[in-house]
Design an enzyme around this catalytic site. Sequence first.
Site, short mmCIF file in Angstrom:
data_model
loop_
_atom_site.label_atom_id
_atom_site.label_comp_id
_atom_site.label_asym_id
_atom_site.label_seq_id
_atom_site.Cartn_x
_atom_site.Cartn_y
_atom_site.Cartn_z
N HIS A 132 1.81 4.61 -14.87
CA HIS A 132 0.85 3.68 -14.30
C HIS A 132 1.29 3.21 -12.91
O HIS A 132 0.49 3.09 -11.98
CB HIS A 132 0.69 2.49 -15.26
CG HIS A 132 -0.07 1.34 -14.71
ND1 HIS A 132 0.54 0.21 -14.21
CD2 HIS A 132 -1.41 1.14 -14.55
CE1 HIS A 132 -0.38 -0.63 -13.80
NE2 HIS A 132 -1.57 -0.10 -13.98
N GLU A 140 0.56 5.85 -10.44
CA GLU A 140 -0.88 5.85 -10.14
C GLU A 140 -1.18 4.85 -9.01
O GLU A 140 -1.87 5.17 -8.04
CB GLU A 140 -1.66 5.50 -11.41
CG GLU A 140 -3.14 5.25 -11.21
CD GLU A 140 -3.61 3.96 -11.87
OE1 GLU A 140 -4.07 3.06 -11.13
OE2 GLU A 140 -3.52 3.84 -13.13
N HIS A 141 -0.64 3.63 -9.14
CA HIS A 141 -0.85 2.64 -8.08
C HIS A 141 -0.32 3.14 -6.73
O HIS A 141 -0.98 3.03 -5.71
CB HIS A 141 -0.09 1.34 -8.42
CG HIS A 141 -0.88 0.37 -9.23
ND1 HIS A 141 -1.14 -0.89 -8.78
CD2 HIS A 141 -1.45 0.47 -10.45
CE1 HIS A 141 -1.84 -1.54 -9.70
NE2 HIS A 141 -2.04 -0.74 -10.73
N GLU A 158 -0.77 -7.89 -12.83
CA GLU A 158 -1.65 -7.14 -13.74
C GLU A 158 -1.15 -7.30 -15.19
O GLU A 158 -1.93 -7.54 -16.12
CB GLU A 158 -1.68 -5.66 -13.34
CG GLU A 158 -2.66 -4.84 -14.16
CD GLU A 158 -2.75 -3.37 -13.73
OE1 GLU A 158 -2.01 -2.95 -12.82
OE2 GLU A 158 -3.57 -2.64 -14.32
#
Lengths: 425, 430
Positions: free
Chosen positions: B67, B70-71, B142
Amino acid sequence: MGVISEAIKDMKGYKLHIVKSDKYKTNTMVWKMKAPLSKESVTKRALLPYVLQSSTANYPSTAALRSYLDDLYGASMFVDVSKKGEYQIISISVEVANEKFLSDQTPLLKKGLELLAEIIKNPLIKNNAFDGETVEKEKRTLKQRIHSVNDDKMRYSSFRLVQEMCSGEPYALHANGELDQVDDISEVSLFEYYQKAFAEDELDLYVIGDVSPEEVETTAASLFEFADRVPQDSNSLDGVRREEKVVKEEQDVKQGKLNIGYRTHIKYGDPDYYALQVFNGIFGGFSHSKLFHNVREKASLAYYVASRLESHKGLMMVMSGIEFKNFELAVNIIKEQMDAMRSGDFTDEEIEQTKAVIENQMLETLDTARGMVEILYHNVVSKINVPLDQWMKGMQESTKDDIIAVANKVNLDTIYFLTGMEAGE
Amino acid sequence: MEKIAFDQLQEELYYEKLANGLDVYILPKKGFNKTYATFTTKYGSIDNHFMPFGKQEFVKVPDGIAHFLEHKLFEKADGDVFQQFSRQGASANAFTSFTRTAYLFSSTSNVERNLETLIDFVQDPYFTEKTVEKEKGIIGQEITMYDDNPDWRLYFGVIENMYQNHPVKIDIAGTIESISHITKDMLYECYETFYHPSNMLLFVVGAIEPEAIMNQIKSNQEKKDYTAKPEIQRRFGQEIEESAKKKQVLQMNVQTPKCLVGIKSPPSTLTGSEMLKQELSVNILLDILFGKSSDHYTELYNEGLIDDSFSYDYTQEQGFGFAIVGGDTPDPEKLGEKLTAMLLDAKQGSIINEDNLERARKKKIGGFLRSINSPEFIANQFTRYAFNEMDLFDVVPMLEKITVKDVQESAGSIIDEKRFTICQVVPKNK
């Protein structure tokens, strides 16, 4: 460009809107009922569609009604209650497969319209009252729905901002209604309200799909017939300018929720509404906007930060999730971005980029039947018919000066912060 | 380029496997304004133990790294890719799941340029220590956001209960602690291992001309030097058959309690159409048991044990799978007991008959037609199915084939008390 054509017909007591399009595998029908938001009726309106979708005279239980939907190739049916400006809007949607994609040729559109009519016009009633059991069950679920806003802190803080900012205005009411009014509703009083709503509400039926407009019109005319009415206006007032109000609330949360409300003094259909759209896009509407760039990418303070417009009330809301200790810092960065907007500190490229993204967003929304209904319904709420190509043109033609003028019209009203129990100030 | 026609659905799908191994699918959608494209790698949060590209030993990487990567892929030396997409009138996004990382855009103009941007940004990583550190603050928020979200905690809580070792139990975004260990070198190592075109799938759906789009993608890929590479080796650990934990109660700042009952799938080696049949059979089973037209739903709703938030779902991937049922409830103990009893009662299969199967089948077929109005659904689900060697467009033919016996058999195999588990969210004691 796929600008759509909407045919609007005056029917008995309602308007029929047909958009013919062959891009969907399904046909969508949406029934809309609009009345001014008021404390007196808000909870009854929040309950009514849920009672209607639970049972009907011919399908006297939820199981019977849902079995019938399943048999219609999984027709979907759902209801919704929302706010648009100072109106409370009930939507009842039915979506059926287009039988041309099935081996079975049952006329599903006609069946879908008949079902919608059954839900709206043929509820389960006894002695001028709804079925008591159905009403009690749906009252219980409505209370749960009202409670559940408290458990989702993003929704909760958005709602709390509106409550604080618009206190004394009808807009402060939640579309789900008021918890302490639920128990007072009876099967008799709700049925009275049902009759009143169908006598007075502004009614609209949207049908979207690969349909024959003549056939839809004939079927609708035979199924739906109501008395003529003059829809009521909401007498929405524009909030007065006042000193900034700051509200902090402590709860057991891990992340602070910062919500800031602005008055734009501009509504859908106003001449500077187009420039307002572009203003909001440059300021905070997208992932290229000033808020995202400065609060998230540069200062690393938040995962989400965005602004959005309430077009019929003239509000703009900023929302973000931050650490408690970063409250001042985040508010300052957000205010700096607004100052930059006011002084024209944004480039032609930012303007072009934003216009391109707004146009894209609009066209994409038109690719879904429900999105199309929501866009077209703005015209009903505002009583101004803005064709979509005019909307695009107006937005594209707004200039830097127009945007600066809008920025200087917008004023900060209320800052709401949901913070932790031992907030580190 | 191969053309596959689905006559009943009036859709045509175009496919080609490129020389570097990339699978490309194109589906023109008549009448749509928008084009939607996803570029997906078969790499998700569960792939945390693997043999890095060019190395001889397995490594374990920090939780949340897929993840995080991905960012970080969105940031380049000259700024972030969001800016470029919006200059081209597109909106871009990405998501990481247990098994996939997908990058996507949608746009109604400049489709070719946006497609070029999508492919190029995913194939051109730029990680520095400085930008990696900066991202820790953003992802930290997040993670904190999800920590406050009771539905999220509940859903991942019930999955965590089921597994002892399998990495599906780990939070997709990791924890603030775990991501603090991530470095730019680790990101490059993961990138080199999992972002080879042969591990990826590109799906383009919308207002497009298939020939031209395929040619564009080919010529983009031919300019890049991708050497053939060996199979990726991944490890997931030995997993027990039963649920690792029978129950977990999370105390949170909520007013309404919540309860989910989960069933861990039995070990399965199914792929392809067998897997599709299993997935659809269990979903039909759940519809028969808990759909709004079912007796169980009526009973639970009438007793006030469930409300609009009630839902059920079944997911099967290679190596893990689960069915999950539940929602908000005033009495999580009682709801948990009732759901458990209803499921166990369904094991012998007498609840399944021709009538309710036929109803569930029609509901599913109509639901599928509704879903394929959505380019997002088509691209994302097609990719998920393809990674499991299934074909999304087999759904309707397979639904038409499923028998009472198939559904009864899947009830018999999935329902087993030792694989049940319960997760609750309850209001914190004040």
